[in-house]
Design an enzyme around this catalytic site. Structure first.
Site, PDB file in Angstrom:
ATOM      1  N   ASN A 128       0.727  -1.097   0.001  1.00 46.60           N
ATOM      2  CA  ASN A 128       0.245   0.014  -0.028  1.00 46.60           C
ATOM      3  C   ASN A 128       0.613   1.874   0.563  1.00 46.60           C
ATOM      4  OD1 ASN A 128      -2.190  -1.988   0.564  1.00 46.60           O
ATOM      5  ND2 ASN A 128      -2.793  -1.545   2.049  1.00 46.60           N
ATOM      6  N   HIS A 151       5.838  -0.252  -2.576  1.00 48.13           N
ATOM      7  CA  HIS A 151       5.347  -0.305  -4.335  1.00 48.13           C
ATOM      8  C   HIS A 151       5.511   1.645  -4.327  1.00 48.13           C
ATOM      9  CE1 HIS A 151       2.304  -3.710  -5.864  1.00 48.13           C
ATOM     10  NE2 HIS A 151       3.818  -4.014  -5.956  1.00 48.13           N
ATOM     11  N   CYS A 165       7.024  20.682 -11.558  1.00 47.71           N
ATOM     12  CA  CYS A 165       8.455  20.636 -10.437  1.00 47.71           C
ATOM     13  C   CYS A 165       8.455  22.295 -10.729  1.00 47.71           C
ATOM     14  CB  CYS A 165       8.895  19.733 -10.610  1.00 47.71           C
ATOM     15  SG  CYS A 165      10.736  20.058 -10.891  1.00 47.71           S
ATOM     16  N   THR A 199      -4.527  -9.194   0.530  1.00 44.96           N
ATOM     17  CA  THR A 199      -3.669  -9.276  -0.697  1.00 44.96           C
ATOM     18  C   THR A 199      -4.832  -9.989  -1.634  1.00 44.96           C
ATOM     19  OG1 THR A 199      -2.401  -9.020  -2.255  1.00 44.96           O
ATOM     20  CG2 THR A 199      -1.953 -10.120   0.173  1.00 44.96           C
ATOM     21  N   SER A 200      -4.881  -9.677  -3.080  1.00 45.74           N
ATOM     22  CA  SER A 200      -4.991 -10.934  -4.147  1.00 45.74           C
ATOM     23  C   SER A 200      -4.347 -11.656  -4.924  1.00 45.74           C
ATOM     24  CB  SER A 200      -6.040 -10.117  -5.219  1.00 45.74           C
ATOM     25  OG  SER A 200      -4.663  -9.463  -6.140  1.00 45.74           O
ATOM     26  N   ASN A 219      -8.452 -13.152   5.002  1.00 51.00           N
ATOM     27  CA  ASN A 219      -8.779 -12.876   3.559  1.00 51.00           C
ATOM     28  C   ASN A 219     -10.428 -12.642   3.769  1.00 51.00           C
ATOM     29  OD1 ASN A 219      -9.870 -11.773   0.613  1.00 51.00           O
ATOM     30  ND2 ASN A 219      -7.527 -11.677   0.134  1.00 51.00           N
ATOM     31  N   GLU A 260     -12.093 -13.388   1.017  1.00 51.38           N
ATOM     32  CA  GLU A 260     -12.355 -14.490  -0.625  1.00 51.38           C
ATOM     33  C   GLU A 260     -11.079 -15.702  -0.585  1.00 51.38           C
ATOM     34  OE1 GLU A 260     -14.705 -13.809  -2.166  1.00 51.38           O
ATOM     35  OE2 GLU A 260     -15.491 -11.995  -1.145  1.00 51.38           O
TER      36      GLU A 260
HETATM   37  P1  NAD Z   1      -5.885  -6.200  -4.360  1.00 53.67           P
HETATM   38  O1  NAD Z   1      -6.679  -5.136  -4.848  1.00 53.67           O
HETATM   39  O2  NAD Z   1      -5.778  -6.782  -5.612  1.00 53.67           O
HETATM   40  O3  NAD Z   1      -7.089  -6.987  -4.029  1.00 53.67           O
HETATM   41  C1  NAD Z   1      -7.067  -6.782  -2.749  1.00 53.67           C
HETATM   42  C2  NAD Z   1      -8.002  -8.588  -1.980  1.00 53.67           C
HETATM   43  O4  NAD Z   1      -8.598  -7.430  -0.573  1.00 53.67           O
HETATM   44  C3  NAD Z   1      -8.253  -9.352  -1.922  1.00 53.67           C
HETATM   45  O5  NAD Z   1      -8.014 -10.176  -2.603  1.00 53.67           O
HETATM   46  C4  NAD Z   1     -10.191  -9.011  -1.506  1.00 53.67           C
HETATM   47  O6  NAD Z   1     -10.491  -9.808  -1.010  1.00 53.67           O
HETATM   48  C5  NAD Z   1      -8.872  -8.612  -0.111  1.00 53.67           C
HETATM   49  N1  NAD Z   1     -10.207  -7.708   0.963  1.00 53.67           N
HETATM   50  C6  NAD Z   1     -10.603  -7.067   0.927  1.00 53.67           C
HETATM   51  N2  NAD Z   1     -11.554  -5.929   1.862  1.00 53.67           N
HETATM   52  C7  NAD Z   1     -10.865  -6.719   2.493  1.00 53.67           C
HETATM   53  C8  NAD Z   1     -10.895  -6.990   3.882  1.00 53.67           C
HETATM   54  N3  NAD Z   1     -11.574  -6.277   4.861  1.00 53.67           N
HETATM   55  N4  NAD Z   1      -9.794  -7.134   5.157  1.00 53.67           N
HETATM   56  C9  NAD Z   1      -9.237  -8.556   4.019  1.00 53.67           C
HETATM   57  N5  NAD Z   1      -8.757  -8.053   2.859  1.00 53.67           N
HETATM   58  C10 NAD Z   1     -10.410  -8.287   2.331  1.00 53.67           C
HETATM   59  O7  NAD Z   1      -5.095  -5.498  -3.809  1.00 53.67           O
HETATM   60  P2  NAD Z   1      -3.562  -5.437  -3.880  1.00 53.67           P
HETATM   61  O8  NAD Z   1      -2.946  -7.382  -4.267  1.00 53.67           O
HETATM   62  O9  NAD Z   1      -2.750  -5.346  -2.277  1.00 53.67           O
HETATM   63  O10 NAD Z   1      -2.935  -5.133  -5.220  1.00 53.67           O
HETATM   64  C11 NAD Z   1      -3.449  -4.051  -6.157  1.00 53.67           C
HETATM   65  C12 NAD Z   1      -2.405  -3.140  -5.768  1.00 53.67           C
HETATM   66  O11 NAD Z   1      -2.415  -1.623  -5.923  1.00 53.67           O
HETATM   67  C13 NAD Z   1      -1.130  -3.393  -4.745  1.00 53.67           C
HETATM   68  O12 NAD Z   1       0.399  -2.612  -5.001  1.00 53.67           O
HETATM   69  C14 NAD Z   1      -1.412  -1.819  -3.936  1.00 53.67           C
HETATM   70  O13 NAD Z   1      -1.193  -2.050  -2.293  1.00 53.67           O
HETATM   71  C15 NAD Z   1      -2.548  -1.366  -4.240  1.00 53.67           C
HETATM   72  N6  NAD Z   1      -3.632  -0.337  -3.912  1.00 53.67           N
HETATM   73  C16 NAD Z   1      -2.816   0.166  -2.327  1.00 53.67           C
HETATM   74  C17 NAD Z   1      -3.966   0.890  -2.134  1.00 53.67           C
HETATM   75  C18 NAD Z   1      -3.780   1.672  -0.702  1.00 53.67           C
HETATM   76  O14 NAD Z   1      -2.397   2.063  -0.727  1.00 53.67           O
HETATM   77  N7  NAD Z   1      -4.516   1.877   0.225  1.00 53.67           N
HETATM   78  C19 NAD Z   1      -5.422   1.256  -2.901  1.00 53.67           C
HETATM   79  C20 NAD Z   1      -5.772  -0.004  -3.934  1.00 53.67           C
HETATM   80  C21 NAD Z   1      -4.941  -0.790  -4.562  1.00 53.67           C
HETATM   81 ZN    ZN Z   2      12.007  18.838 -12.644  1.00 57.49          ZN
END
Ligand code: NAD
Ligand code: ZN
Length: 259
Positions: free
Chosen positions: A106, A123, A152, A192-193, A217, A219
């Site tokens: 995140n 990330h 910038c 995380t998925s 998770n 799911e």
């Molecule tokens: P993803 O969006 O691919 O998957 C999210 C996962 O979280 C899913 O498997 C879902 O079932 C699960 N989920 C949903 N609600 C939940 C809860 N309340 N508790 C536990 N699990 C829950 O996310 P990812 O695998 O992190 O990949 C997406 C990419 O985008 C990553 O790099 C991510 O960090 C970034 N992203 C970051 C943010 C943030 O900074 N908050 C938000 C969106 C996407």
């Molecule tokens: Zn610059």
């Protein structure tokens, strides 16, 4: 096959308390209960902006103004978000000396806001903006107040210091994440998925070194039926405080102050 259900909470708590050296790998799901939408299964922001169209470095280079329409909304959402009980439970496990680090995908800074110190931002972070043409960096919140898209001093449109699809993971983050995964006795994989590479390689690395994999998770994911030893099919904000309470009960540690 992964263990499921309420006894899994007790087993996870027992494993963390007895083994120590727990590492958490977190994804967008842990921040859903803070009001930040995840990519998968999301409503809101990502219904309107396909991440594969807006969150790629190619898209940013081609049309940064277009990508900033999405980024401005994302930054506003992050500005309103506060840590939830899952972030706080992870910080608490660290202060109890049971958790060594959090590797997060995140960019929202919510682990640090909850008090976690050993955070690997795999990330990057939305905290700062960087220039792709000169070494300048700026604090996001102040700079966006000057106007969107933010520019910038050299005139170029700035980019948040987050890793877009198509960009390399910063070397230091990659190396620390790998060494933490290898040192983990228990890897708790939260929200995380596990579909984004190379972050999805971290559970495999930990597993190969003998770590127990506990997945939280609601799911199933690609990990659930392959390498997870336990699957807590609950939201992060429900499961992690339960694990923490169970650990406190079994170790006699005083309960956390409310709030
Ligand atoms: P993803 O969006 O691919 O998957 C999210 C996962 O979280 C899913 O498997 C879902 O079932 C699960 N989920 C949903 N609600 C939940 C809860 N309340 N508790 C536990 N699990 C829950 O996310 P990812 O695998 O992190 O990949 C997406 C990419 O985008 C990553 O790099 C991510 O960090 C970034 N992203 C970051 C943010 C943030 O900074 N908050 C938000 C969106 C996407
Ligand atoms: Zn610059």
């Amino acid at each position: 096959m992964a263990a499921e259900g309420t006894s899994a909470i007790r087993e996870a708590a027992r494993a963390i308390a007895s083994r120590g050296n727990c590492v958490a790998l977190t994804g967008a799901g842990i921040s859903v209960e803070s009001g930040v939408p995840a990519f998968r299964g999301a409503q809101g922001l990502w219904d309107r902006y396909d991440p594969m169209e807006y969150a790629t470095i190619g898209a940013f280079r081609k049309d940064p103004g277009k990508v900033w329409r999405m980024l401005a909304e994302m930054i506003e959402i992050l500005g309103r978000a506060a840590p939830n009980p899952a972030h706080r439970a992870i910080a608490e496990l660290e202060s109890l000396g049971l958790l060594r680090s959090v590797i997060t995908q995140n960019v929202d800074g919510l682990h640090q806001a909850a008090g976690s110190r050993g955070v690997v931002e795999f990330h990057g972070s939305a905290r700062e903006l960087v220039c792709l043409f000169c070494p300048n960096r700026y604090p996001t919140r102040e700079k966006v107040l000057e106007g969107i898209p933010p520019r910038c001093g050299c005139g170029a449109i700035l980019k948040p210091d987050i890793i877009f699809f198509g960009e390399q993971i910063p070397r230091a983050a990659m190396e620390t994440a790998e060494s933490e995964a290898e040192a983990a006795a228990v890897l708790v994989v939260v929200g995380t998925s596990a579909e984004v590479t190379p972050a999805c390689g971290i559970p495999l690395l930990a597993r190969r070194q003998g770590a127990l994999i506990v997945e939280i998770n609601p799911e199933e994911t690609v990990l659930t039926r392959s390498i997870s030893d336990a699957h807590l099919r609950e939201s992060a904000g429900t499961a992690l405080p339960k694990i923490l309470a169970e650990i406190r009960k079994s170790t006699g540690a005083p309960p956390a102050a409310p709030g």
